[in-house]
Design a protein around this motif. Sequence first.
Motif, PDB file in Angstrom:
ATOM      1  N   ALA A   1       0.677  10.418   3.542  1.00 47.54           N
ATOM      2  CA  ALA A   1       0.742   8.973   3.313  1.00 47.54           C
ATOM      3  C   ALA A   1       1.134   8.206   4.561  1.00 47.54           C
ATOM      4  N   TRP A   2       2.155   8.697   5.240  1.00 50.69           N
ATOM      5  CA  TRP A   2       2.720   7.863   6.276  1.00 50.69           C
ATOM      6  C   TRP A   2       1.869   7.795   7.532  1.00 50.69           C
ATOM      7  N   LEU A   3       1.333   8.956   7.926  1.00 51.94           N
ATOM      8  CA  LEU A   3       0.566   8.964   9.171  1.00 51.94           C
ATOM      9  C   LEU A   3      -0.591   7.983   9.086  1.00 51.94           C
ATOM     10  N   GLY A   4      -1.250   7.933   7.907  1.00 48.91           N
ATOM     11  CA  GLY A   4      -2.340   6.981   7.734  1.00 48.91           C
ATOM     12  C   GLY A   4      -1.818   5.555   7.639  1.00 48.91           C
ATOM     13  N   ALA A   5      -0.770   5.371   6.841  1.00 48.69           N
ATOM     14  CA  ALA A   5      -0.214   4.025   6.655  1.00 48.69           C
ATOM     15  C   ALA A   5       0.274   3.459   7.988  1.00 48.69           C
ATOM     16  N   ALA A   6       0.862   4.327   8.811  1.00 46.06           N
ATOM     17  CA  ALA A   6       1.378   3.858  10.106  1.00 46.06           C
ATOM     18  C   ALA A   6       0.233   3.334  10.973  1.00 46.06           C
ATOM     19  N   GLN A   7      -0.907   4.014  10.916  1.00 48.09           N
ATOM     20  CA  GLN A   7      -2.072   3.536  11.663  1.00 48.09           C
ATOM     21  C   GLN A   7      -2.482   2.158  11.168  1.00 48.09           C
ATOM     22  N   LEU A   8      -2.529   2.025   9.841  1.00 47.42           N
ATOM     23  CA  LEU A   8      -2.907   0.732   9.271  1.00 47.42           C
ATOM     24  C   LEU A   8      -1.921  -0.345   9.691  1.00 47.42           C
ATOM     25  N   LEU A   9      -0.637   0.017   9.657  1.00 49.73           N
ATOM     26  CA  LEU A   9       0.392  -0.960  10.038  1.00 49.73           C
ATOM     27  C   LEU A   9       0.197  -1.406  11.478  1.00 49.73           C
ATOM     28  N   HIS A  10      -0.325  -0.499  12.313  1.00 42.85           N
ATOM     29  CA  HIS A  10      -0.532  -0.855  13.710  1.00 42.85           C
ATOM     30  C   HIS A  10      -1.918  -1.423  13.979  1.00 42.85           C
ATOM     31  N   GLY A  11      -2.641  -1.706  12.896  1.00 40.99           N
ATOM     32  CA  GLY A  11      -3.906  -2.416  13.070  1.00 40.99           C
ATOM     33  C   GLY A  11      -5.107  -1.518  13.323  1.00 40.99           C
ATOM     34  N   VAL A  12      -4.900  -0.178  13.252  1.00 40.63           N
ATOM     35  CA  VAL A  12      -6.039   0.730  13.405  1.00 40.63           C
ATOM     36  C   VAL A  12      -6.755   0.812  12.057  1.00 40.63           C
ATOM     37  N   THR A  13      -8.043   0.620  12.007  1.00 41.45           N
ATOM     38  CA  THR A  13      -8.750   0.775  10.741  1.00 41.45           C
ATOM     39  C   THR A  13      -9.958   1.680  10.923  1.00 41.45           C
ATOM     40  N   TRP A  14     -10.335   2.285   9.818  1.00 38.00           N
ATOM     41  CA  TRP A  14     -11.523   3.129   9.814  1.00 38.00           C
ATOM     42  C   TRP A  14     -12.695   2.292   9.323  1.00 38.00           C
ATOM     43  N   ARG A  15     -13.830   2.390   9.975  1.00 45.00           N
ATOM     44  CA  ARG A  15     -15.020   1.654   9.519  1.00 45.00           C
ATOM     45  C   ARG A  15     -16.151   2.625   9.233  1.00 45.00           C
TER      46      ARG A  15
ATOM     47  N   ALA B   1       7.103  -4.190   5.956  1.00 48.89           N
ATOM     48  CA  ALA B   1       6.905  -3.488   7.228  1.00 48.89           C
ATOM     49  C   ALA B   1       5.864  -4.198   8.090  1.00 48.89           C
ATOM     50  N   LEU B   2       4.799  -4.682   7.447  1.00 48.43           N
ATOM     51  CA  LEU B   2       3.756  -5.408   8.174  1.00 48.43           C
ATOM     52  C   LEU B   2       4.313  -6.678   8.798  1.00 48.43           C
ATOM     53  N   ARG B   3       5.056  -7.445   8.003  1.00 51.75           N
ATOM     54  CA  ARG B   3       5.600  -8.708   8.500  1.00 51.75           C
ATOM     55  C   ARG B   3       6.559  -8.473   9.666  1.00 51.75           C
ATOM     56  N   ALA B   4       7.296  -7.335   9.578  1.00 42.08           N
ATOM     57  CA  ALA B   4       8.216  -7.003  10.670  1.00 42.08           C
ATOM     58  C   ALA B   4       7.448  -6.775  11.971  1.00 42.08           C
ATOM     59  N   GLU B   5       6.166  -6.390  11.853  1.00 44.84           N
ATOM     60  CA  GLU B   5       5.329  -6.214  13.043  1.00 44.84           C
ATOM     61  C   GLU B   5       4.519  -7.469  13.340  1.00 44.84           C
ATOM     62  N   GLY B   6       4.813  -8.544  12.607  1.00 46.47           N
ATOM     63  CA  GLY B   6       4.107  -9.803  12.833  1.00 46.47           C
ATOM     64  C   GLY B   6       2.675  -9.797  12.327  1.00 46.47           C
ATOM     65  N   ARG B   7       2.362  -8.889  11.374  1.00 51.87           N
ATOM     66  CA  ARG B   7       1.004  -8.828  10.862  1.00 51.87           C
ATOM     67  C   ARG B   7       1.020  -9.005   9.354  1.00 51.87           C
ATOM     68  N   GLU B   8      -0.150  -9.300   8.804  1.00 52.43           N
ATOM     69  CA  GLU B   8      -0.245  -9.248   7.346  1.00 52.43           C
ATOM     70  C   GLU B   8      -1.657  -8.876   6.937  1.00 52.43           C
ATOM     71  N   ILE B   9      -1.787  -8.260   5.772  1.00 53.63           N
ATOM     72  CA  ILE B   9      -3.127  -7.986   5.259  1.00 53.63           C
ATOM     73  C   ILE B   9      -3.237  -8.626   3.879  1.00 53.63           C
TER      74      ILE B   9
END
Lengths: 213, 213
Positions: free
Chosen positions: B195-209, B145-153
């Motif tokens: 699970a998903w609501l948080g994961a979706a944020q992560l997938l979109h590059g939103v992170t908690w600090r 899913a990440l790669r499909a958005e052009g991102r990776e972690i």
Amino acid sequence: MSTVPAFKRLPRAVREQQMLDAAVKVFSRRGFHAASMDEIAEDAGISKPMVYAYLGTKEELFVACLHREGTRMMQAIAGAATAPDLPADERLWRGLKAFFGFVGAHRDGWAVLYRQARGEQPFAGELATMRTRLVEVVAGMLDHALRAEGREIAALDLEVVAYALVGASESLADWLADHPEADPEKTATRMMNVAWLGAAQLLHGVTWRPPAD
Amino acid sequence: MSTVPAFKRLPRAVREQQMLDAAVKVFSRRGFHAASMDEIAEDAGISKPMVYAYLGTKEELFVACLHREGTRMMQAIAGAATAPDLPADERLWRGLKAFFGFVGAHRDGWAVLYRQARGEQPFAGELATMRTRLVEVVAGMLDHALRAEGREIAALDLEVVAYALVGASESLADWLADHPEADPEKTATRMMNVAWLGAAQLLHGVTWRPPAD
């Protein structure tokens, strides 16, 4: 609790802590089944009959270890998270940092005490009681945060979310125990990134709905 | 594997399945320790020496039960979630629906097989292997899913997120096994909401600090 003067009670309490320290060490090193009461008594510098007299059978001693370690952990978490005036994410973050900090500082103990306790009666009962308390703490925190936003969700939904968060934390604690090089605080941050971002959405009323089949 | 003709092998395979069906039933009813090989043999309509000859000791029989049930569950999940062209949330949703559906349909088996296996060697090893595979499946799905958005972690971060999601699902499955009135699909939806609501944020590059101390 009793009228025995303090100078007589103190040695017993101190001795019991020494025995529990020794027992946690030996159980962590050998596992429950292979641990011997001889080694625990020797490590505590106390005779074996005395260990039996104070703390009972090996099973009872293991439950006493679980209970003490679990209580310490719960105190660390509750102490960190009990600050009703802080925002919900900061309370959750403090609680998680205390939890992963505790597990990181007691990796051997966690690996044996927790993993052993998970599957076997009567240990599983002791663990289930702790988990239930932890679920209540988390559900209470979420409920508080929701009410602060003027919202509420059904108690059952709160309970389910709390179970999921506690389960995710347990799973990561297990991962942490197996990764001595991993940093507890960084693990807490990762957990926040899984748990909080989703929970924050829920708190703001965003929900995911299944696609129409 | 062998040159024995099929007409001779078939009865053995069928018999083994009958024995495993009987064993799962008896273990679920009695728990591992109280289950007797006599009862399992009687339930399967096969002599006790035959059970030993086919599937070994009670421990080996229990591992065989775990393995079969675990494989069935993994197949149900993988079958549902394997659709690379679907969006990530729908794949996760299908996987969770299959997982909770399986647990809901086998509440007794889950309660005994899983809870027993969690704590005791060598069962815990079998369960850890299944959990590792499940973590790989989830991490692979997130990575896709990440790669499909052009991102990776980092792989480590992916692994940690996957552990948390698998742990949260296990915890809710345990909750589901204890709540016969709860609906498996609704439980899957609740899990998506955690699970998903948080994961979706992560997938979109939103992170908690963490806040600055």
